[in-house]
Design a protein around this motif. Structure first.
Motif, PDB file in Angstrom:
ATOM      1  N   VAL A  28      54.192 -34.136  14.407  1.00  0.00           N
ATOM      2  CA  VAL A  28      52.767 -33.321  13.974  1.00  0.00           C
ATOM      3  C   VAL A  28      52.021 -33.413  14.718  1.00  0.00           C
ATOM      4  O   VAL A  28      51.484 -34.495  15.757  1.00  0.00           O
ATOM      5  CB  VAL A  28      52.824 -33.598  11.952  1.00  0.00           C
ATOM      6  N   VAL A  29      52.419 -32.568  15.485  1.00  0.00           N
ATOM      7  CA  VAL A  29      50.955 -32.193  16.416  1.00  0.00           C
ATOM      8  C   VAL A  29      50.060 -31.492  15.868  1.00  0.00           C
ATOM      9  O   VAL A  29      49.639 -30.569  15.257  1.00  0.00           O
ATOM     10  CB  VAL A  29      51.306 -30.807  17.542  1.00  0.00           C
ATOM     11  N   PHE A  30      48.729 -32.189  16.262  1.00  0.00           N
ATOM     12  CA  PHE A  30      47.329 -31.356  16.161  1.00  0.00           C
ATOM     13  C   PHE A  30      46.203 -30.598  17.337  1.00  0.00           C
ATOM     14  O   PHE A  30      46.292 -31.251  18.529  1.00  0.00           O
ATOM     15  CB  PHE A  30      46.311 -32.798  15.629  1.00  0.00           C
ATOM     16  N   ALA A  31      45.813 -29.799  16.797  1.00  0.00           N
ATOM     17  CA  ALA A  31      44.847 -29.546  18.606  1.00  0.00           C
ATOM     18  C   ALA A  31      44.178 -28.796  18.014  1.00  0.00           C
ATOM     19  O   ALA A  31      44.115 -28.248  16.395  1.00  0.00           O
ATOM     20  CB  ALA A  31      45.178 -27.927  18.477  1.00  0.00           C
ATOM     21  N   ASN A  32      42.600 -29.435  18.244  1.00  0.00           N
ATOM     22  CA  ASN A  32      41.096 -29.207  16.987  1.00  0.00           C
ATOM     23  C   ASN A  32      40.264 -28.676  17.955  1.00  0.00           C
ATOM     24  O   ASN A  32      40.676 -27.432  18.559  1.00  0.00           O
ATOM     25  CB  ASN A  32      40.383 -31.154  17.926  1.00  0.00           C
ATOM     26  N   SER A  33      39.201 -28.228  17.576  1.00  0.00           N
ATOM     27  CA  SER A  33      38.047 -26.786  17.631  1.00  0.00           C
ATOM     28  C   SER A  33      38.085 -26.836  19.246  1.00  0.00           C
ATOM     29  O   SER A  33      37.045 -28.349  20.038  1.00  0.00           O
ATOM     30  CB  SER A  33      37.676 -27.306  16.465  1.00  0.00           C
ATOM     31  N   HIS A  39      40.010 -36.572  19.270  1.00  0.00           N
ATOM     32  CA  HIS A  39      39.193 -37.476  17.771  1.00  0.00           C
ATOM     33  C   HIS A  39      38.627 -37.136  16.479  1.00  0.00           C
ATOM     34  O   HIS A  39      38.291 -37.808  16.058  1.00  0.00           O
ATOM     35  CB  HIS A  39      37.717 -38.426  18.628  1.00  0.00           C
ATOM     36  N   LEU A  40      38.646 -35.925  16.890  1.00  0.00           N
ATOM     37  CA  LEU A  40      38.417 -34.749  15.556  1.00  0.00           C
ATOM     38  C   LEU A  40      38.799 -35.549  14.153  1.00  0.00           C
ATOM     39  O   LEU A  40      39.102 -34.985  13.268  1.00  0.00           O
ATOM     40  CB  LEU A  40      38.736 -33.570  15.653  1.00  0.00           C
ATOM     41  N   TRP A  41      40.541 -35.106  14.684  1.00  0.00           N
ATOM     42  CA  TRP A  41      41.322 -35.772  13.564  1.00  0.00           C
ATOM     43  C   TRP A  41      41.013 -37.495  13.243  1.00  0.00           C
ATOM     44  O   TRP A  41      41.759 -37.552  12.328  1.00  0.00           O
ATOM     45  CB  TRP A  41      42.893 -35.861  14.077  1.00  0.00           C
ATOM     46  N   ASP A  42      41.029 -38.029  13.736  1.00  0.00           N
ATOM     47  CA  ASP A  42      39.799 -39.823  12.910  1.00  0.00           C
ATOM     48  C   ASP A  42      40.385 -40.045  12.105  1.00  0.00           C
ATOM     49  O   ASP A  42      41.039 -41.178  10.743  1.00  0.00           O
ATOM     50  CB  ASP A  42      39.491 -40.941  14.115  1.00  0.00           C
ATOM     51  N   PRO A  43      39.237 -39.591  10.677  1.00  0.00           N
ATOM     52  CA  PRO A  43      39.240 -39.423   9.529  1.00  0.00           C
ATOM     53  C   PRO A  43      40.717 -39.720   8.752  1.00  0.00           C
ATOM     54  O   PRO A  43      39.971 -40.199   8.153  1.00  0.00           O
ATOM     55  CB  PRO A  43      37.933 -38.631   9.006  1.00  0.00           C
ATOM     56  N   ILE A  44      41.217 -39.150   9.091  1.00  0.00           N
ATOM     57  CA  ILE A  44      42.442 -38.907   8.900  1.00  0.00           C
ATOM     58  C   ILE A  44      43.791 -39.169   9.353  1.00  0.00           C
ATOM     59  O   ILE A  44      44.831 -39.200   8.025  1.00  0.00           O
ATOM     60  CB  ILE A  44      43.071 -36.660   8.241  1.00  0.00           C
ATOM     61  N   VAL A  94      56.108 -29.938  13.035  1.00  0.00           N
ATOM     62  CA  VAL A  94      54.957 -28.999  12.637  1.00  0.00           C
ATOM     63  C   VAL A  94      53.426 -29.336  13.464  1.00  0.00           C
ATOM     64  O   VAL A  94      53.556 -30.284  13.126  1.00  0.00           O
ATOM     65  CB  VAL A  94      54.104 -29.879  10.307  1.00  0.00           C
ATOM     66  N   PHE A  95      53.294 -28.502  13.327  1.00  0.00           N
ATOM     67  CA  PHE A  95      52.208 -28.222  14.112  1.00  0.00           C
ATOM     68  C   PHE A  95      50.083 -27.728  13.612  1.00  0.00           C
ATOM     69  O   PHE A  95      50.176 -26.502  13.038  1.00  0.00           O
ATOM     70  CB  PHE A  95      52.255 -26.758  15.213  1.00  0.00           C
ATOM     71  N   VAL A  96      49.574 -28.643  13.376  1.00  0.00           N
ATOM     72  CA  VAL A  96      48.540 -28.476  12.827  1.00  0.00           C
ATOM     73  C   VAL A  96      46.860 -28.085  13.744  1.00  0.00           C
ATOM     74  O   VAL A  96      47.367 -27.748  15.053  1.00  0.00           O
ATOM     75  CB  VAL A  96      47.725 -29.559  12.368  1.00  0.00           C
ATOM     76  N   GLY A  97      46.530 -26.404  13.788  1.00  0.00           N
ATOM     77  CA  GLY A  97      46.028 -26.247  14.339  1.00  0.00           C
ATOM     78  C   GLY A  97      44.078 -26.114  13.222  1.00  0.00           C
ATOM     79  O   GLY A  97      44.448 -25.098  12.334  1.00  0.00           O
ATOM     80  N   LEU A  98      43.281 -26.271  14.312  1.00  0.00           N
ATOM     81  CA  LEU A  98      41.793 -26.200  13.367  1.00  0.00           C
ATOM     82  C   LEU A  98      40.798 -25.125  14.320  1.00  0.00           C
ATOM     83  O   LEU A  98      40.810 -25.617  15.475  1.00  0.00           O
ATOM     84  CB  LEU A  98      40.834 -27.574  12.824  1.00  0.00           C
ATOM     85  N   MET A 168      26.274 -37.194  10.585  1.00  0.00           N
ATOM     86  CA  MET A 168      26.971 -36.242  11.662  1.00  0.00           C
ATOM     87  C   MET A 168      26.504 -36.182  12.304  1.00  0.00           C
ATOM     88  O   MET A 168      26.947 -35.604  13.474  1.00  0.00           O
ATOM     89  CB  MET A 168      25.674 -34.721  10.732  1.00  0.00           C
ATOM     90  N   ALA A 169      26.009 -37.084  12.910  1.00  0.00           N
ATOM     91  CA  ALA A 169      25.186 -38.302  14.159  1.00  0.00           C
ATOM     92  C   ALA A 169      26.367 -37.929  15.069  1.00  0.00           C
ATOM     93  O   ALA A 169      26.057 -37.322  16.493  1.00  0.00           O
ATOM     94  CB  ALA A 169      24.436 -38.794  14.519  1.00  0.00           C
ATOM     95  N   PRO A 170      28.050 -38.926  15.075  1.00  0.00           N
ATOM     96  CA  PRO A 170      28.384 -38.846  15.982  1.00  0.00           C
ATOM     97  C   PRO A 170      28.874 -37.356  15.961  1.00  0.00           C
ATOM     98  O   PRO A 170      29.650 -37.021  17.018  1.00  0.00           O
ATOM     99  CB  PRO A 170      29.595 -39.631  15.523  1.00  0.00           C
ATOM    100  N   TRP A 171      29.683 -36.538  15.140  1.00  0.00           N
ATOM    101  CA  TRP A 171      29.386 -35.127  16.156  1.00  0.00           C
ATOM    102  C   TRP A 171      29.080 -34.511  16.168  1.00  0.00           C
ATOM    103  O   TRP A 171      29.304 -33.204  17.408  1.00  0.00           O
ATOM    104  CB  TRP A 171      30.043 -34.267  13.878  1.00  0.00           C
ATOM    105  N   GLN A 172      28.015 -34.326  15.806  1.00  0.00           N
ATOM    106  CA  GLN A 172      26.945 -33.302  17.291  1.00  0.00           C
ATOM    107  C   GLN A 172      26.894 -34.211  18.882  1.00  0.00           C
ATOM    108  O   GLN A 172      27.000 -33.377  19.443  1.00  0.00           O
ATOM    109  CB  GLN A 172      25.379 -33.452  16.616  1.00  0.00           C
ATOM    110  N   ALA A 173      26.768 -35.258  18.623  1.00  0.00           N
ATOM    111  CA  ALA A 173      26.505 -35.821  19.641  1.00  0.00           C
ATOM    112  C   ALA A 173      28.085 -35.503  20.615  1.00  0.00           C
ATOM    113  O   ALA A 173      28.317 -35.771  21.813  1.00  0.00           O
ATOM    114  CB  ALA A 173      26.915 -37.543  20.300  1.00  0.00           C
ATOM    115  N   MET A 174      29.390 -35.651  20.056  1.00  0.00           N
ATOM    116  CA  MET A 174      30.569 -35.036  20.543  1.00  0.00           C
ATOM    117  C   MET A 174      30.631 -33.406  20.945  1.00  0.00           C
ATOM    118  O   MET A 174      30.618 -33.303  22.483  1.00  0.00           O
ATOM    119  CB  MET A 174      31.850 -34.863  19.936  1.00  0.00           C
TER     120      MET A 174
END
Length: 267
Positions: A28-33, A39-44, A94-98, A168-174
């Motif tokens: 499975v390949v992930f492409a982030n936003s 690390h967008l995908w860390d929670p899952i 399977v390619f997962v793109g957000l 939300m803070a770490p995502w704003q920092a990212m």
């Protein structure tokens, strides 16, 4: 977990593999936003099936990948994904793109059917926004930096239950750590992309995911793109915004696991 450095087009891309350590394993390949790292995908990640190989990478201008001068073209982002997959011997994945990752998924599926066997189009579209929206965003970020736009981005990224909370803070920092050249470079790539015609020619298992409170790619926009592909399915995650894998990781992982099962990726 293994880190990889992959050189293409004079830049080096940072990638990571988790799970199975073999190119023969189902992948499975992930492409982030835009504005996020791998690390967008860390929670899952810990919620997904074992026995598979999971691949993710930082887009050019993001995370630990090199940051060449803007602007970028969507063809470059797709070719970066192709280089990562070729380097790691990814086939029939399977390619997962957000978001822009979903645009990359569409472009790669058209270009390399040997790499993409099935895809998940999450919080994305064949065409996102319009040139004026993106040129205004590029001008604002170039002039003022990432900080002043961060709050408006957070309001589009997250639903009412998540926005403004400590989570939300770490995502704003990212987002704020994203180099201006990298952010505006990818903005330019999105601005110049309209995949309506090529995506309508795709024939592969596809699942669409939308967040009910997504301010960047609302559910109707996601559905419009997913409906271009015959036989596709579509799901809305309630009380989630543009990054449902962050806000609702359990629900997101369930949908992915379901799709992986239906496509024969896991038994």
């Amino acid at each position: 977990m293994t880190e990889h450095r992959i050189t293409r087009d004079g830049i080096t891309l940072h990638a990571r593999t988790d799970g199975a350590d073999s190119a023969d394993a189902p992948t499975v390949v992930f492409a982030n936003s835009l504005g996020t790292t791998l690390h967008l995908w860390d929670p899952i990640m810990d919620l997904l099936p074992q026995g598979l190989r999971y691949v993710r990478w930082d887009k050019r201008g993001h995370g630990q990948s090199d940051c060449p001068d803007a602007p970028y073209a969507m063809g470059q982002l797709v070719s970066d994904a192709e280089a990562v997959c070729d380097h790691l011997q990814v086939r029939n994945c399977v390619f997962v793109g957000l978001s822009v990752g979903g645009m990359i998924a569409q472009g790669l599926a058209v270009k390399r059917m040997d790499i993409v066997r099935a895809m998940v189009l999450s919080n994305t579209a064949a065409k996102i926004g319009n040139p004026k929206l993106w040129s205004d965003r590029i001008a604002a970020v170039t002039r003022d930096g990432m900080g002043p736009v961060a709050d408006s981005v957070m309001q589009r990224w997250f639903g009412r239950d998540f926005y403004g909370t400590p989570a939300m803070a770490p995502w704003q920092a990212m987002l704020e750590a994203t180099p201006v050249k990298g952010y505006t470079g990818v903005c330019a790539a999105i601005s110049g992309t309209d995949f309506m015609t090529p995506t309508s020619g795709l024939r592969l298992p596809t699942m669409g995911i939308a967040g009910s409170e997504d301010g960047s790619t609302p559910p109707d926009l996601v559905r419009e793109t997913v409906d271009l592909i015959p036989g596709s399915s579509f799901h809305i995650i309630r009380r989630a915004g543009h990054l449902p894998c962050v806000e609702q990781p359990e629900a997101y992982a369930r949908l992915l696991t379901d799709f992986l099962t239906r496509t024969g990726t896991v038994a």
